[in-house]
Write a protein that holds these residues in place. Structure first.
Motif, PDB file in Angstrom:
ATOM      1  N   UNK A  58     -37.896  10.271  27.800  1.00 52.99           N
ATOM      2  CA  UNK A  58     -39.224  10.889  27.970  1.00 52.99           C
ATOM      3  C   UNK A  58     -39.167  11.940  29.086  1.00 52.99           C
ATOM      4  N   UNK A  59     -38.500  11.587  30.186  1.00 55.16           N
ATOM      5  CA  UNK A  59     -38.468  12.513  31.328  1.00 55.16           C
ATOM      6  C   UNK A  59     -37.503  13.670  31.106  1.00 55.16           C
ATOM      7  N   UNK A  60     -36.326  13.352  30.551  1.00 54.49           N
ATOM      8  CA  UNK A  60     -35.361  14.441  30.360  1.00 54.49           C
ATOM      9  C   UNK A  60     -35.902  15.467  29.360  1.00 54.49           C
ATOM     10  N   UNK A  61     -36.524  14.977  28.285  1.00 55.21           N
ATOM     11  CA  UNK A  61     -37.076  15.906  27.285  1.00 55.21           C
ATOM     12  C   UNK A  61     -38.363  16.559  27.802  1.00 55.21           C
ATOM     13  N   UNK A  90     -27.375  12.255  22.803  1.00 51.35           N
ATOM     14  CA  UNK A  90     -26.008  11.847  22.497  1.00 51.35           C
ATOM     15  C   UNK A  90     -25.228  11.702  23.789  1.00 51.35           C
ATOM     16  N   UNK A  91     -24.294  10.749  23.800  1.00 45.32           N
ATOM     17  CA  UNK A  91     -23.513  10.516  25.017  1.00 45.32           C
ATOM     18  C   UNK A  91     -22.388  11.531  25.125  1.00 45.32           C
ATOM     19  N   UNK A  92     -22.090  11.917  26.343  1.00 43.24           N
ATOM     20  CA  UNK A  92     -21.007  12.869  26.568  1.00 43.24           C
ATOM     21  C   UNK A  92     -19.978  12.288  27.518  1.00 43.24           C
ATOM     22  N   UNK A  93     -19.105  13.169  28.026  1.00 39.87           N
ATOM     23  CA  UNK A  93     -18.059  12.681  28.928  1.00 39.87           C
ATOM     24  C   UNK A  93     -18.600  12.509  30.337  1.00 39.87           C
ATOM     25  N   UNK A  94     -19.789  13.048  30.586  1.00 42.21           N
ATOM     26  CA  UNK A  94     -20.337  12.934  31.939  1.00 42.21           C
ATOM     27  C   UNK A  94     -21.699  12.252  31.888  1.00 42.21           C
ATOM     28  N   UNK A  95     -21.853  11.247  32.710  1.00 40.37           N
ATOM     29  CA  UNK A  95     -23.149  10.629  32.988  1.00 40.37           C
ATOM     30  C   UNK A  95     -24.063  10.333  31.822  1.00 40.37           C
ATOM     31  N   UNK A  96     -25.334  10.667  32.002  1.00 45.04           N
ATOM     32  CA  UNK A  96     -26.367  10.266  31.060  1.00 45.04           C
ATOM     33  C   UNK A  96     -26.328  11.105  29.780  1.00 45.04           C
ATOM     34  N   UNK A  97     -26.951  10.582  28.698  1.00 45.41           N
ATOM     35  CA  UNK A  97     -26.959  11.317  27.427  1.00 45.41           C
ATOM     36  C   UNK A  97     -27.622  12.692  27.536  1.00 45.41           C
ATOM     37  N   UNK A  98     -27.167  13.593  26.690  1.00 41.79           N
ATOM     38  CA  UNK A  98     -27.719  14.965  26.661  1.00 41.79           C
ATOM     39  C   UNK A  98     -28.578  15.112  25.411  1.00 41.79           C
TER      40      UNK A  98
END
Ligand code: MCA
Ligand code: AMP
Length: 522
Positions: free
Chosen positions: A96-99, A160-168
């Motif tokens: 909710x916050x990232x979007x 989607x999950x990436x190589x760094x930290x939280x999902x993008x």
């Protein structure tokens, strides 16, 4: 028609069944009318004639309300951000916050979970169970009150999950989703008379686009099977009413185990019924050759394995008509530009089905109208994901006798478990915030049913580790409160130190080996 066909079903389908869920069936006419009504409700709530790309998060169980909501957000000019009912609050809050959602829609008891988050953020919460209710097909279209949506407008953000930290957040436009759909309609021959049994989560491309948007674009019916239960799924597959099924390898593994456990007459009934389907697809993770062969023994179906990614939609597929070769993902789908590249030099090893350097493996790179626009508000990561317009998938493959075979991911930090992509780094970062954890390393352990099982090696703070080793028992519920179920480590180990190379970098293969080693004497 006022925009892309994504949410404009043919008027001729008005009385055709679009969605079946919980014993009820709903027509395209109802879907159209209810989504228009909810769209107008959203616009009224925003005091606007067009949501103009505002992000709208929505949370509900798979079913008619989900589709109404998705279409309503699109009709109102918003970006649909599906939230996952299985996720604990911190995962939902993160999305909710990232979007930066401007409104939230929830339906049923599941949906009410986001009422408080909406209030806390001062954004409207709409009840998706009744906001569009009462509408009927006879409400008729009212095109003037809804904006016209061009193909280049953003439609959806999937995380989607990436190589760094939280999902993008992966942003796709109406046109990109439509290109993805058209490619699959062409390759897999979707027909108006198809009915898919839908058992996949609705916050990832597989469940959202392949198994939901495709059939609805074709005028076919989507039957939601509820949360996945192997025996119930077999019964529906055997009903004679289903023509298409799509799943991840773990689901096929669970179906095979249920078949093995069934009595002879049930087995015969299930096998005969499933054998009559038009198409059965596997994807999202590697389908073991043994599972391919067993599925053929049990149902007579040669599973159609394909390869995709949130950022590209679907890239490769075994042929519908030709030979489906186990252990491979076939050839590029219609409209997909695909190259195999030696990453260090950029040398092109293969393009399409033509090999320039036969037998040499390289990275899959994709170009085409279905490739996503950007990672939401991450311009640097977006730029780094492309070279000369080609998307770098990070997947290693080789072209053999005209078929691509995947060899794995280039990063050890991307795991696949149950068909879900999982970032080892995200789990490690969370574990390191626990006061009893000094350091940790998360790896995937090969597993016949799950693809990989998540395993965590922990370096406890002094006094927190063995003897007694209660730390994993304490960490398990603590992680479950914070991360999606499928990200929770299933194997734990406490170690004095992590294996590192001379530069001090943790050696993930050596960490994996720790989990193979016999338990130390107590
Ligand atoms: C659960 N368990 C596990 C795991 N998860 N064990 C090992 N590894 C795991 N990851 C065990 C636990 O003991 C758990 O109990 C028990 O299994 C049952 O777990 P549960 O979550 O209830 O299992 P399930 O509900 O049967 O779920 C399995 C599932 C699900 C149906 C295969 O994982 C699923 O829907 N996967 C699909 C994911 C998907 O759609 N991916 C597509 C994204 P307990 O937890 O209580 O101890 S990829 C994509 O979209 C791209 C574009 C593509 O190519 O498709
Ligand atoms: P996601 O980001 O969740 O969309 O997952 C995409 C990733 O799933 C790809 O980059 C691949 O690593 C993997 N994947 C998808 N389909 C297959 C397949 N048929 N075989 C092996 N891996 C696959």
């Amino acid at each position: 028609m006022t925009g892309p066909a994504l949410f404009h079903p043919s008027p001729a389908w008005s009385d055709r069944v679009a969605v079946l869920a919980g014993g009820a069936s709903r027509t395209y006419g109802e879907l159209e009318a209810r989504s228009r009504r909810l769209a107008r409700h959203l616009l009224a709530g925003a005091g606007a004639a067009d949501l103009n790309g505002a992000r709208v998060g929505f949370l509900m169980e798979p079913g008619f309300e989900y589709v109404v909501t998705q279409w309503a957000i699109w009709r109102a000019g918003g970006i649909a951000v599906p939230l996952c009912p299985d996720h604990p609050a911190p995962e939902i809050d993160y999305v909710i916050d990232d979007a930066d959602c401007a409104a939230l829609i929830g339906a049923g008891a599941t949906g009410r979970r986001i009422e408080d988050p909406a209030r806390e953020r001062g954004i409207p919460f709409h009840d998706g169970s009744d906001a569009g209710a009462g509408a009927s097909a006879s409400d008729g279209p009212d095109p003037d009150s809804l904006p016209s949506i061009g193909a280049d407008r953003p439609a959806m953000i999937l995380y989607t999950s990436g190589t760094t930290g939280r999902p993008k957040g992966v942003v796709t436009t109406h046109g990109q989703i439509e290109a993805h759909i058209r490619s699959l309609l062409d390759a897999w021959r979707w027909e108006r008379d198809d009915r898919i049994l839908h058992v996949l989560p609705l916050h990832h491309t597989h469940g959202v686009v392949n198994a939901l948007c495709c059939p609805l674009y074709a005028g076919a019916a989507v039957e939601f099977g509820g949360s996945f239960d192997p025996a119930a799924a077999w019964e529906r597959l055997a009903s004679g009413e289903i023509s298409v099924f799509m799943a991840v390898p773990t689901i096929y593994a669970k179906l095979l185990r249920a078949w093995d456990a069934a009595d002879g007459s049930t087995r015969r009934r299930w096998s005969r019924g499933a054998g009559a389907l038009r198409l059965m697809v596997s994807g999202s993770a590697a389908l073991p050759v043994r599972a391919f062969e067993r599925w053929e023994e049990v149902t007579g179906h040669r599973l159609l394995e394909r390869y995709g990614m949130t950022e590209i939609g679907m890239g490769l597929s075994n042929p519908y008509d030709g030979e489906r070769r186990p252990g491979t993902v076939g050839q590029p789908l219609p409209g997909v530009g695909l190259r195999l590249v030696r990453p260090a030099t950029g040398c092109v090893l293969a393009e399409g089905t033509e090999a320039f350097e036969p037998g040499e493996s390289g990275e899959i790179r994709i170009r085409g109208p279905m490739v996503f626009s950007e990672y939401w508000r991450r311009p640097e990561e977006t730029a780094a994901a492309f070279v000369d317009g080609w998307f770098l998938t990070g997947d290693e493959a080789v072209l053999e006798d005209g078929y691509y075979r995947l060899l794995g991911r280039r990063s050890v930090d991307i795991l696949k478990s149950g068909g879900y992509k999982i970032s080892a780094v995200e789990i490690e970062e969370l574990l390191r915030t626990h006061p009893a954890v000094r350091d940790c390393a998360v790896v995937g352990i090969p597993d016949e049913d799950w693809g990989e099982r998540i395993a965590a090696a922990l370096v406890p703070e002094p006094g927190e580790g063995p003897p007694g080793e209660t730390l994993p028992e304490r960490l398990d519920p603590w992680v479950r409160e914070r991360l999606a179920r499928y990200k929770v480590p299933r194997a734990w180990l406490c170690v004095a130190d992590l294996p590192r190379n001379a530069m001090g970098k943790v050696q993930k293969p050596a960490v994996q080996a720790l989990f193979d080693a016999p338990a130390p004497p107590s």
